[in-house]
Design an enzyme around this catalytic site. Sequence first.
Site, mmCIF file in Angstrom:
data_model
loop_
_atom_site.group_PDB
_atom_site.id
_atom_site.type_symbol
_atom_site.label_atom_id
_atom_site.label_comp_id
_atom_site.label_asym_id
_atom_site.label_seq_id
_atom_site.Cartn_x
_atom_site.Cartn_y
_atom_site.Cartn_z
ATOM 1 C CD GLU A 24 7.649 -0.292 7.599
ATOM 2 O OE1 GLU A 24 6.706 -0.997 7.182
ATOM 3 O OE2 GLU A 24 7.846 0.869 7.205
ATOM 4 C CG ASP A 36 0.462 -4.181 1.962
ATOM 5 O OD1 ASP A 36 0.814 -5.215 2.570
ATOM 6 O OD2 ASP A 36 1.183 -3.173 1.863
ATOM 7 C CE LYS A 90 3.316 -6.057 3.704
ATOM 8 N NZ LYS A 90 2.835 -4.822 4.361
ATOM 9 C CG ASP A 127 -0.407 -0.119 2.514
ATOM 10 O OD1 ASP A 127 0.834 -0.198 2.613
ATOM 11 O OD2 ASP A 127 -1.173 -0.129 3.510
ATOM 12 C CB SER A 128 4.575 1.742 -0.186
ATOM 13 O OG SER A 128 4.771 0.604 -1.007
ATOM 14 C CD GLU A 177 0.355 -1.576 8.099
ATOM 15 O OE1 GLU A 177 0.047 -0.843 9.071
ATOM 16 O OE2 GLU A 177 0.818 -1.132 7.042
#
Length: 252
Positions: A180, A83, A111, A44-45, A113
């Site tokens: 991270e 993401d 993925k 999602d960057s 978070e």
Amino acid sequence: MNERIANFQAVKSRGERIAVLTAYDYPTARLLDESGLDVLLVGDSLGMVVLGHPDTTFVTMDDMIHHTRAVARGTQRALIIADLPFGSAETPELALTNAKQLIEAGAHAVKIEGGASHAAHIALLAGAGVPVMAHIGMQPQRVRIEGGYRVKGKTEEQADALLADASAVEAAGAFGLLLELVVPAVAKAITESVKIPTIGIGSGTDCDGQVLVLHDVIGLFPWFKPKFATQRADVAAEIRRAATEFARALRG
Ligand code: KIV
């Protein structure tokens, strides 16, 4: 188990390193796949380095589906992880609904978070056959709550919480773990404490693999350069050079 997930996990048992870069579109996915990357992360960057948002919390499921489809069209070999964006995993059930959409778009895995707080989400997804990687340490979707991107694991309490997160997501069925901005010694301890592969970003050299944002590696986002990323090309300079040359040649 999906063959690409099995291959991903086998790398750790062979003691080899896992190379991961982000990809958001067809040509970069195809080039990275042809270059032998193990994993392409539709991160999602993309909200920041492709769509021009200030952080990742602006990314929608529609954005992720659109870019995952493009990456899937360019990928023959690598494992594609997409993401789950901000707000798409508020409950385990919502996470499963959205994860299935990313899989339908061409991702092999998703993925999410979160650590122990998201063990129920991970268990539901894994139980439904959706491979899921957990992302702990600095979680960019929390940047507005936390007020910045800060290194995690500096205190004993934080380090213990990260180790507990790692153990909880592994027990819940995560197939991999992204770390991270974790203090390198803590990232090393986590990597030694779990059987699933760890992928680090800004977390030292002792994880099972490393991930970087493609734009940082190829110099395509010159307005921000994270300290931990080695830039290996200057694509921004090449684009400026070629565009200036084109305009100059045209105008005479
Ligand atoms: O969105 C992303 O690209 C990521 C990386 C920073 C690991 O999650």
